[in-house]
Design an enzyme around this catalytic site. Structure first.
Site, PDB file in Angstrom:
ATOM      1  N   SER A  48       0.832  -1.201   0.000  1.00  0.00           N
ATOM      2  CA  SER A  48       0.000   0.000   0.000  1.00  0.00           C
ATOM      3  C   SER A  48       0.875   1.263   0.000  1.00  0.00           C
ATOM      4  CB  SER A  48      -0.929  -0.067   1.225  1.00  0.00           C
ATOM      5  OG  SER A  48      -1.908   0.906   1.164  1.00  0.00           O
TER       6      SER A  48
ATOM      7  N   ASP B  58      -9.084  -6.371  -4.357  1.00  0.00           N
ATOM      8  CA  ASP B  58      -8.643  -5.098  -3.782  1.00  0.00           C
ATOM      9  C   ASP B  58      -9.150  -3.970  -4.677  1.00  0.00           C
ATOM     10  OD1 ASP B  58      -7.347  -2.888  -2.799  1.00  0.00           O
ATOM     11  OD2 ASP B  58      -5.334  -3.767  -2.832  1.00  0.00           O
TER      12      ASP B  58
ATOM     13  N   HIS C 253      -8.240  -5.070   0.054  1.00  0.00           N
ATOM     14  CA  HIS C 253      -6.924  -4.466   0.243  1.00  0.00           C
ATOM     15  C   HIS C 253      -6.169  -5.108   1.405  1.00  0.00           C
ATOM     16  CE1 HIS C 253      -3.842  -1.495  -0.179  1.00  0.00           C
ATOM     17  NE2 HIS C 253      -4.083  -0.917   0.970  1.00  0.00           N
TER      18      HIS C 253
END
Lengths: 196, 397
Positions: free
Chosen positions: B157, B322, B355
């Site tokens: 991320s 995601d 995610h």
């Protein structure tokens, strides 16, 4: 190395940029990288093959050929290779177009469905051919677009694709006098080198 | 609480605090005159200092990536699934460094620190730190630890953005860059989520323009809302359905506005616990750093041109469900790397977890990740995993 890869390898220039569509376990790219300093990328969707490529240190991109090659720029590769996958994509004609848009040249190999064994099987048994070489039955085969050498060459003519070289080999990927004598009947695998 | 430390854990660990006197000039033009970074390290740096791996954290992460601080800890570090002896980032062979980034609220200099110029807490006056500023501070950390070149810089991320920034700004200082569930820049939708989170915090009456400490308050409601919203976006529709469905807390509807559904109470719990442990100003700062990230800004918005400076090899991983950092965004990174002629591999992992998947031990994910780390190990001449496992003392398995 697989025998067809040995033939292909001879047609690839040192230090060129190569894209291998359906690169399998990365054998060809690994060899080209070490022996010819080729900078290559392979596209693959099989998880085991992707893992094998990573183990070999081969650049592998998880990408489905049926989603096209729109993410690659025109002429961004010297050579685009596709071995034994043409018959497994949804639109071989469009993939062929894309290969020659992305690459300056292409090498394509596929099994010849016009081979006598296939003809014999269908003619005598009245059923779709199943063999050790192509062991699938019609309903579970990944090979959804079989063609013969003649079919492929006709498609190339229609598309104005230039066939630079053609090698026909038997299932052991060996050049055999019989395959050359009557390729569409006696050749099992075709290896084509094409350009626009 | 771990009754006993698992064998594949780095065990009990202790954070260290490093002080840096040299002022850090930031992207904004502002300067942090001095600062401290809190770090944790696992494994041992080898003699030629070649086996170091940097872990970059995401929005709410910190230096405690693996192991336990005490036997009373309820949970191990945030990436314990990936870091430890014999794990994909194998601490038997790699020296792993994790830090809390500047602007954080877990001990590194940030909004809760004292501003040396005023003698008071920075609060909202703490300068907004950009991803490149974090990387700059991480370079100084590497210098301090005597690490000339990282074997790998790894991040998920927002952490993946830092890893990418390393490859662009300091190409010679890393051999491998692992970018997981990340993006080359945020989309408008992503920025929009961040803005709602920021509004929730800054409109909380207890926020007081970020000077809540002076008023002896905490903008808990705002933080809670921000976290609840964030949490929804980190999960997938499928994973929420699987986890909660329409399950009720009691057997029938209450016909009032209390939480009827399990998903409501789960979100409330997540929001509550987060709002008690995370600093609001840090949350604002982290989301801004995310929004601002777009390394192509200095290269005519051409990502391939931007990444052409890189010299390391890349591994990019994304997860099918995601939608906050979707596979498409990872593919943009991959395409740009290919166009720039860089070595890159890419795996798109089938996962239901959205995610959050990058923190979850999904078998194929860990397999691909681990295999890539093996090539990193081989690249710097470390023994292979099987060799190092065999060489471990008897009884340690």
């Amino acid at each position: 190395m697989r025998a067809d890869l040995e033939i292909i390898e001879r047609w690839i220039q040192p230090q060129s940029r190569v894209l291998d569509l359906g690169c399998g376990n990365g054998e060809l790219l690994e060899y080209l990288g070490s022996a010819k300093q080729v900078h290559g990328y392979g596209l693959e969707i099989d998880a085991q093959d992707i893992a094998a490529c990573i183990d070999r240190g081969v650049n592998v991109i998880e990408q489905d050929l049926d989603r096209g090659l729109a993410n690659f720029q025109d002429n961004s590769f010297d050579m685009v290779v596709m071995t034994q996958a043409l018959q497994a994509v949804h639109r071989p004609d469009l993939v062929l177009d894309e290969m020659l848009r992305v690459g300056k040249e292409s090498i394509i190999t596929f099994p010849n469905f016009g081979h006598w064994r296939a003809r014999f099987y269908l003619a005598l048994k009245g059923k779709m051919p199943v063999s050790d070489f192509l062991p699938y039955t019609w309903y579970n085969t990944p090979n959804i677009h079989f063609c013969t050498f003649k079919d492929f060459e006709e498609l190339c003519r229609e598309k104005n694709i230039h066939i630079v070289k053609r090698t026909v080999v038997n299932r052991e990927h060996r050049d055999h006098w019989a395959s050359n004598l009557w390729p569409n009947m006696l050749g099992e695998i075709a290896i084509y080198h094409v350009t626009k | 609480m771990p009754e006993q430390i698992p064998e594949d854990s780095v065990g009990l660990v202790q954070p260290q605090t490093l002080h840096f006197d040299e002022p850090l000039e930031l992207r904004s033009g502002r300067v942090i005159p001095e600062y401290q970074l809190v770090i944790e390290t696992y494994g041992e740096l080898n003699a030629d200092r070649s086996n170091a791996v940097l872990i970059c954290h995401a929005l709410s992460g910190h230096h405690h990536a693996a192991g336990y601080h005490s036997m009373e800890d309820r949970k191990p570090g945030w990436w314990d699934s990936a870091i430890g002896p014999g794990k994909v980032i194998d601490t038997n062979r790699f020296f792993v460094v994790a830090l809390n980034n500047l602007g954080g609220c877990h001990g590194s200099t940030g909004p809760q620190s004292i501003n040396p110029e005023t003698g008071k807490e920075y609060g909202p006056d703490f300068p907004i730190v950009a991803v490149r500023d974090w990387v700059k501070s991480q370079v100084r950390l590497a210098d301090r630890l005597g690490i000339e070149q990282w074997a790998a810089v790894v991040g998920g991320s927002l952490g993946g953005m830092q890893a990418m920034r390393w490859s662009i700004d300091h190409p010679q200082r890393l051999r491998h860059c692992l970018v997981i569930a990340s993006a080359p820049k945020l989309t408008a939708q992503n920025i929009a989520f961040n803005e709602v989170a920021r509004q929730a915090i800054s409109k909380d009456p207890e926020f007081h323009g970020g000077r809540y400490k002076d008023h002896d308050t905490v903008p808990k409601r705002g933080l809670m809302l921000a976290r609840m919203l964030g949490h929804i976006t980190y999960l997938s529709d499928d994973s929420m359905r699987e986890k909660f469905g329409r399950e009720l807390r009691r057997d029938k509807f209450s016909f009032d506005y209390e939480a009827d559904f399990q998903v409501e109470s789960y979100l409330r719990y997540q929001g509550e616990s987060f709002s008690g442990s995370f600093d609001a100003n840090t949350y604002l700062l982290m989301t801004k750093a995310l929004d601002y990230f777009d390394p192509s800004i200095d290269h005519d918005y051409d990502l391939a041109k931007t990444l052409s400076a890189a010299e390391c090899k890349f591994m990019v991983i994304s997860f099918t469900t995601d939608w906050r950092f979707s596979p498409e965004r990872s593919r943009e990174i991959v395409d740009a790397l290919i166009a720039a002629g860089k070595s890159v591999s890419y795996a798109e992992i089938e996962a239901a977890h959205g995610h959050d998947a990058f923190l979850i031990p999904i078998p194929r994910y860990l397999d691909v990740f681990g295999r890539y780390m093996e090539t990193v190990a081989a690249d710097i001449g470390l023994p292979s995993k099987t060799q190092s496992d065999n060489s471990r003392p008897e009884g340690s398995n």
